[in-house]
Motif scaffolding. Structure first.
Motif, PDB file in Angstrom:
ATOM      1  N   PRO A  25      -5.030   1.186  12.373  1.00 10.45           N
ATOM      2  CA  PRO A  25      -3.908   2.130  12.405  1.00 10.45           C
ATOM      3  C   PRO A  25      -3.375   2.494  11.020  1.00 10.45           C
ATOM      4  N   TYR A  26      -2.896   3.732  10.924  1.00  5.04           N
ATOM      5  CA  TYR A  26      -2.122   4.150   9.769  1.00  5.04           C
ATOM      6  C   TYR A  26      -0.758   3.490   9.869  1.00  5.04           C
ATOM      7  N   SER A  27      -0.241   3.023   8.738  1.00  2.99           N
ATOM      8  CA  SER A  27       1.097   2.439   8.680  1.00  2.99           C
ATOM      9  C   SER A  27       1.702   2.779   7.325  1.00  2.99           C
ATOM     10  N   TRP A  28       2.809   3.537   7.321  1.00  8.00           N
ATOM     11  CA  TRP A  28       3.466   3.989   6.091  1.00  8.00           C
ATOM     12  C   TRP A  28       3.841   2.780   5.235  1.00  8.00           C
ATOM     13  N   GLY A  29       3.268   2.672   4.050  1.00  8.37           N
ATOM     14  CA  GLY A  29       3.495   1.517   3.180  1.00  8.37           C
ATOM     15  C   GLY A  29       2.543   0.373   3.445  1.00  8.37           C
ATOM     16  N   GLY A  30       1.725   0.477   4.493  1.00  5.69           N
ATOM     17  CA  GLY A  30       0.771  -0.583   4.831  1.00  5.69           C
ATOM     18  C   GLY A  30      -0.290  -0.737   3.768  1.00  5.69           C
ATOM     19  N   GLY A  31      -0.601  -1.985   3.444  1.00  3.69           N
ATOM     20  CA  GLY A  31      -1.586  -2.268   2.405  1.00  3.69           C
ATOM     21  C   GLY A  31      -0.954  -2.576   1.072  1.00  3.69           C
ATOM     22  N   HIS A  32       0.380  -2.496   1.016  1.00  4.57           N
ATOM     23  CA  HIS A  32       1.092  -2.764  -0.231  1.00  4.57           C
ATOM     24  C   HIS A  32       2.135  -3.870  -0.105  1.00  4.57           C
ATOM     25  N   ALA A  33       2.397  -4.332   1.106  1.00 10.33           N
ATOM     26  CA  ALA A  33       3.509  -5.265   1.312  1.00 10.33           C
ATOM     27  C   ALA A  33       3.139  -6.722   1.046  1.00 10.33           C
ATOM     28  N   GLY A  34       1.858  -7.059   1.016  1.00 12.08           N
ATOM     29  CA  GLY A  34       1.442  -8.439   0.822  1.00 12.08           C
ATOM     30  C   GLY A  34       1.286  -8.797  -0.644  1.00 12.08           C
ATOM     31  N   SER A  35       0.743  -9.961  -0.864  1.00  9.98           N
ATOM     32  CA  SER A  35       0.536 -10.411  -2.238  1.00  9.98           C
ATOM     33  C   SER A  35      -0.712  -9.794  -2.865  1.00  9.98           C
ATOM     34  N   GLY A  36      -1.520  -9.143  -2.066  1.00 10.77           N
ATOM     35  CA  GLY A  36      -2.733  -8.485  -2.558  1.00 10.77           C
ATOM     36  C   GLY A  36      -3.182  -7.443  -1.560  1.00 10.77           C
ATOM     37  N   PRO A  37      -4.314  -6.800  -1.801  1.00 14.75           N
ATOM     38  CA  PRO A  37      -4.795  -5.758  -0.902  1.00 14.75           C
ATOM     39  C   PRO A  37      -5.090  -6.309   0.494  1.00 14.75           C
ATOM     40  N   GLY A  38      -4.816  -5.516   1.503  1.00 11.36           N
ATOM     41  CA  GLY A  38      -5.101  -5.884   2.886  1.00 11.36           C
ATOM     42  C   GLY A  38      -4.127  -5.232   3.833  1.00 11.36           C
ATOM     43  N   GLU A  39      -4.448  -5.284   5.108  1.00  8.49           N
ATOM     44  CA  GLU A  39      -3.593  -4.701   6.130  1.00  8.49           C
ATOM     45  C   GLU A  39      -2.254  -5.426   6.165  1.00  8.49           C
ATOM     46  N   THR A  40      -1.177  -4.659   6.192  1.00 10.33           N
ATOM     47  CA  THR A  40       0.170  -5.224   6.313  1.00 10.33           C
ATOM     48  C   THR A  40       0.998  -4.325   7.225  1.00 10.33           C
TER      49      THR A  40
ATOM     50  N   GLY B  98       3.958  -1.856   7.871  1.00 11.61           N
ATOM     51  CA  GLY B  98       4.478  -0.805   7.015  1.00 11.61           C
ATOM     52  C   GLY B  98       5.992  -0.785   6.961  1.00 11.61           C
ATOM     53  N   ILE B  99       6.520   0.392   6.709  1.00 10.56           N
ATOM     54  CA  ILE B  99       7.955   0.606   6.544  1.00 10.56           C
ATOM     55  C   ILE B  99       8.401   1.599   7.614  1.00 10.56           C
ATOM     56  N   CYS B 100       9.488   1.278   8.307  1.00  9.60           N
ATOM     57  CA  CYS B 100      10.067   2.246   9.237  1.00  9.60           C
ATOM     58  C   CYS B 100      10.882   3.245   8.424  1.00  9.60           C
TER      59      CYS B 100
ATOM     60  N   ALA C  27       7.679   8.241   9.896  1.00  6.52           N
ATOM     61  CA  ALA C  27       7.211   6.889  10.219  1.00  6.52           C
ATOM     62  C   ALA C  27       8.340   6.061  10.834  1.00  6.52           C
ATOM     63  N   PRO C  28       8.870   6.469  11.994  1.00  9.79           N
ATOM     64  CA  PRO C  28      10.017   5.753  12.559  1.00  9.79           C
ATOM     65  C   PRO C  28       9.698   4.355  13.062  1.00  9.79           C
TER      66      PRO C  28
ATOM     67  N   HIS D 290       6.459  -1.840  12.595  1.00 15.04           N
ATOM     68  CA  HIS D 290       5.889  -2.599  13.709  1.00 15.04           C
ATOM     69  C   HIS D 290       4.380  -2.372  13.831  1.00 15.04           C
ATOM     70  N   VAL D 291       3.798  -1.643  12.881  1.00 17.42           N
ATOM     71  CA  VAL D 291       2.377  -1.302  12.921  1.00 17.42           C
ATOM     72  C   VAL D 291       1.684  -1.938  11.726  1.00 17.42           C
ATOM     73  N   LYS D 292       0.664  -2.743  12.000  1.00 21.21           N
ATOM     74  CA  LYS D 292      -0.102  -3.386  10.924  1.00 21.21           C
ATOM     75  C   LYS D 292      -1.317  -2.516  10.607  1.00 21.21           C
ATOM     76  N   GLY D 293      -1.418  -2.108   9.361  1.00 17.86           N
ATOM     77  CA  GLY D 293      -2.532  -1.250   8.961  1.00 17.86           C
ATOM     78  C   GLY D 293      -2.414  -0.843   7.513  1.00 17.86           C
ATOM     79  N   PHE D 294      -2.791   0.395   7.236  1.00 20.14           N
ATOM     80  CA  PHE D 294      -2.800   0.933   5.875  1.00 20.14           C
ATOM     81  C   PHE D 294      -2.194   2.324   5.853  1.00 20.14           C
ATOM     82  N   ASP D 295      -1.548   2.672   4.742  1.00 19.50           N
ATOM     83  CA  ASP D 295      -1.333   4.083   4.461  1.00 19.50           C
ATOM     84  C   ASP D 295      -2.496   4.530   3.586  1.00 19.50           C
ATOM     85  N   CYS D 296      -2.492   5.782   3.136  1.00 17.06           N
ATOM     86  CA  CYS D 296      -3.666   6.290   2.416  1.00 17.06           C
ATOM     87  C   CYS D 296      -3.946   5.507   1.144  1.00 17.06           C
ATOM     88  N   SER D 297      -2.906   5.219   0.362  1.00 14.31           N
ATOM     89  CA  SER D 297      -3.132   4.513  -0.902  1.00 14.31           C
ATOM     90  C   SER D 297      -3.403   3.030  -0.682  1.00 14.31           C
ATOM     91  N   GLY D 298      -2.821   2.454   0.372  1.00 15.66           N
ATOM     92  CA  GLY D 298      -3.130   1.061   0.694  1.00 15.66           C
ATOM     93  C   GLY D 298      -4.590   0.911   1.093  1.00 15.66           C
TER      94      GLY D 298
END
Length: 196
Positions: A62-77, A79-81, A87-88, A92-100
């Protein structure tokens, strides 16, 4: 003699089913027109092929706004509501946004977390490190395509597969998928080749 109402209802039901089948068939046909994720034409380096192969393992995430940037390194995380960015529910969605997603693909291929930034930040990082822009006619698999009106207004990054196809994390509510370079993006700003 009047026909029973049930006859009219039956015709309406059959027409509805036929129309639904036509719509579903059209959608299936359009989706099946996209190739499977992978290198679509020759000319890419072995390192770029490796990057594409890694990126393609995330098809369906899944796409997730901010996903892939919230952890200590690259990977699915998660996102941000952020309703203001469409991205309301993404916290609650684990995944990546485009840059993540592009960050993770580069890290998976090289072991280097060079691209820990937004799409605009990734463009700046590659530019500042001397990676030249690639002319659209010379884009190969593994190149990064940046979309926006200027360097300061880049809003999206995708990974080229070659042959005019990309793999991307597009927007909330979608999954990572194969698309065409210009589908939904009329504003390709620049392409970079992050690997030799």
């Amino acid at each position: 003699m009047r026909r029973p109402r049930i006859f009219g209802a039956a015709i309406l039901a059959v027409a509805t089913v036929a129309f639904s089948v036509l719509l579903i068939g059209g959608t299936t046909t359009a989706a099946s027109a996209m190739p499977a994720c992978g290198v679509q034409e020759g000319g890419a380096s072995a390192a770029a092929v490796n990057l594409v192969n890694n990126a393609c393992t995330k098809i369906g995430v899944p796409y997730s706004w901010g996903g892939g940037h919230a952890g200590s390194g690259p990977g699915e995380t998660y996102g941000i509501c952020d309703p203001s960015n469409g991205a309301p529910n993404d916290c609650h969605v684990k995944g990546f946004d485009c840059s993540g997603f592009s960050r993770w693909a580069y890290w998976a291929a090289t072991g280097s977390d060079l691209l820990g930034a937004t799409a605009a930040g990734q463009y700046s990082i590659l530019t500042n490190r001397g990676f030249p822009n690639i002319a659209p006619a010379n884009v190969r698999a593994g190149d990064y395509l940046f979309y926006g009106s200027s360097a300061g207004n880049i809003h999206h990054v995708a990974i080229a597969l070659g042959g005019g196809y990309i793999v991307e994390a597009l927007e909330s509510g979608t999954l990572i998928h194969v698309s065409t370079s210009y589908a939904g993006h009329g504003d390709l700003y620049a392409s970079k080749r992050p690997l030799p």
